[in-house]
Design a protein around this motif. Structure first.
Motif: not given
Length: 128
Positions: A81-85, A96-104, A124-128
């Protein structure tokens, strides 16, 4: 140039899979065509035009046993994605069921979620 065009995902039911992937994940239905054997050719894709998913209904016990665990419990699919939030919030609101909290992580913002059958995905929103 070569590219992977389709990846098969074995599902229990065409219509419930179409609903999940189009409504909860925001994919578009590319094709839904009946086949002579009674099956359907169902393709969904994210809006980037990259690799699409062929949703194939399990046709026997061996295939049904693999629905939801096609990668042995590992993350097997990666939705960039280009906009994770934005996408995380929209997917949560869609159930949708997320199995974890967002992490960086050093490579980007990520959270593991599962599809309606239990297959694990990374949002996933890749950095860069």
């Amino acid at each position: 140039m070569r590219r992977i065009a389709l990846v098969t995902l074995v599902v229990d039911d065409y219509d419930e899979a179409i609903r999940f992937y189009t409504e909860a994940l925001g994919f578009r239905l590319v094709e839904d065509a009946p086949r002579p054997d009674g099956s359907r050719w169902v393709v969904v894709a994210a809006d980037d035009g990259g690799t699409a998913l062929l949703l194939a209904r399990a046709k026997d016990d061996e295939q049904r046993d693999r629905v939801g665990d096609q990668t042995g419990g590992r993350v097997g699919f990666f939705l960039h994605t280009d906009d994770f939030a934005r996408d995380h919030a929209r997917m949560l609101a869609a159930g949708v069921t997320f199995l974890e909290e967002p992490r960086h992580e050093p490579y980007g913002s990520v959270a593991v979620f599962q599809d309606l059958y239990g297959n694990r995905w990374d949002l996933l929103q890749p950095f860069g």
